[in-house]
Design a protein around this motif. Structure first.
Motif, short mmCIF file in Angstrom:
data_model
loop_
_atom_site.label_atom_id
_atom_site.label_comp_id
_atom_site.label_asym_id
_atom_site.label_seq_id
_atom_site.Cartn_x
_atom_site.Cartn_y
_atom_site.Cartn_z
N LYS A 106 8.58 9.32 3.07
CA LYS A 106 10.03 9.39 3.21
C LYS A 106 10.66 8.05 2.84
O LYS A 106 10.12 6.98 3.15
N GLU A 107 11.83 8.13 2.20
CA GLU A 107 12.54 6.90 1.86
C GLU A 107 12.86 6.09 3.11
O GLU A 107 12.81 4.87 3.10
N ARG A 108 13.17 6.80 4.19
CA ARG A 108 13.47 6.12 5.45
C ARG A 108 12.28 5.28 5.91
O ARG A 108 12.44 4.16 6.38
N THR A 109 11.08 5.81 5.75
CA THR A 109 9.87 5.08 6.14
C THR A 109 9.71 3.82 5.30
O THR A 109 9.38 2.75 5.82
N LEU A 110 9.93 3.95 3.99
CA LEU A 110 9.83 2.78 3.12
C LEU A 110 10.83 1.70 3.54
O LEU A 110 10.50 0.52 3.60
N LEU A 111 12.05 2.12 3.84
CA LEU A 111 13.08 1.15 4.24
C LEU A 111 12.76 0.54 5.60
O LEU A 111 13.02 -0.65 5.83
N ILE A 112 12.20 1.31 6.51
CA ILE A 112 11.84 0.77 7.83
C ILE A 112 10.74 -0.29 7.69
O ILE A 112 10.82 -1.36 8.30
N VAL A 113 9.73 0.00 6.89
CA VAL A 113 8.66 -0.99 6.68
C VAL A 113 9.24 -2.25 6.04
O VAL A 113 8.87 -3.37 6.40
N SER A 114 10.17 -2.08 5.13
CA SER A 114 10.84 -3.23 4.53
C SER A 114 11.58 -4.03 5.59
O SER A 114 11.48 -5.26 5.65
N ALA A 115 12.30 -3.34 6.46
CA ALA A 115 13.08 -4.00 7.51
C ALA A 115 12.19 -4.65 8.57
O ALA A 115 12.61 -5.61 9.22
N LYS A 132 4.21 5.93 -5.18
CA LYS A 132 4.28 6.03 -6.65
C LYS A 132 3.17 6.97 -7.15
O LYS A 132 3.42 7.82 -8.01
N HIS A 133 1.97 6.82 -6.62
CA HIS A 133 0.86 7.68 -7.00
C HIS A 133 1.20 9.15 -6.70
O HIS A 133 0.98 10.03 -7.54
N CYS A 134 1.76 9.41 -5.53
CA CYS A 134 2.14 10.77 -5.16
C CYS A 134 3.25 11.30 -6.06
O CYS A 134 3.27 12.49 -6.39
N ALA A 135 4.16 10.44 -6.47
CA ALA A 135 5.23 10.86 -7.37
C ALA A 135 4.67 11.28 -8.72
O ALA A 135 5.11 12.27 -9.31
N ILE A 182 0.83 -1.21 0.00
CA ILE A 182 0.00 0.00 0.00
C ILE A 182 0.87 1.26 0.00
O ILE A 182 0.64 2.17 -0.80
N ILE A 183 1.87 1.32 0.88
CA ILE A 183 2.66 2.56 0.94
C ILE A 183 3.54 2.72 -0.30
O ILE A 183 3.80 3.85 -0.72
N THR A 184 3.99 1.63 -0.87
CA THR A 184 4.79 1.74 -2.10
C THR A 184 3.93 2.25 -3.25
O THR A 184 4.34 3.15 -3.99
N CYS A 185 2.74 1.70 -3.39
CA CYS A 185 1.82 2.17 -4.44
C CYS A 185 1.40 3.61 -4.20
O CYS A 185 1.32 4.41 -5.14
N TYR A 186 1.15 3.96 -2.95
CA TYR A 186 0.75 5.33 -2.62
C TYR A 186 1.88 6.30 -2.96
O TYR A 186 1.63 7.38 -3.51
N ASP A 229 2.82 14.66 -8.29
CA ASP A 229 3.60 15.70 -7.64
C ASP A 229 2.99 16.12 -6.30
O ASP A 229 2.76 17.30 -6.05
N ARG A 230 2.72 15.12 -5.47
CA ARG A 230 2.14 15.36 -4.15
C ARG A 230 3.17 15.02 -3.08
O ARG A 230 4.25 14.52 -3.36
N TRP A 231 2.80 15.26 -1.84
CA TRP A 231 3.67 14.97 -0.70
C TRP A 231 4.00 13.48 -0.68
O TRP A 231 3.11 12.65 -0.76
N ARG A 232 5.29 13.16 -0.58
CA ARG A 232 5.76 11.77 -0.70
C ARG A 232 6.03 11.13 0.66
O ARG A 232 6.22 11.81 1.66
#
Length: 93
Positions: free
Chosen positions: A38-47, A27-30, A21-25, A33-36
């Motif tokens: 954080k890369e750190r958040t994506l990596l934390i969810v992955s971890a 991408k949608h924001c990208a 969900i957060i990865t797709c969201y 051009d909406r608020w994205r």
């Protein structure tokens, strides 16, 4: 199976859904051009256990695939997750 095994299976299913969900969201924001996220958040969810789902989703929707941090980091996280899951599942936990 030990009840703890069911907990871990349910946990990995839930965190995987969150990762998708957060990865797709993001991408949608990208795209729009909406608020994205954080890369750190994506990596934390992955971890936290969503690495496999996030990596597959990133490949399917072509998101963050040019970022070395993600293309190297997430597979390393997945390897660590598989190792830890193996320890939990097969060492009497």
């Amino acid at each position: 199976m030990n009840p703890l095994h069911y907990f871990f299976i349910a946990y990995f299913i839930i965190i995987s859904i969150v990762a998708v969900i957060i990865t797709c969201y993001d991408k949608h924001c990208a795209i729009y051009d909406r608020w994205r996220i954080k890369e750190r958040t994506l990596l934390i969810v992955s971890a936290l256990g969503g690495g496999i789902a996030m990596y597959v989703t990133m490949q399917l929707i072509r998101h963050k695939t040019k970022k070395l941090k993600f293309m190297l980091g997430i597979p390393l996280i997945v390897i660590a997750e598989i190792f830890l899951l193996g320890l939990v599942m097969f060492n009497g936990a």
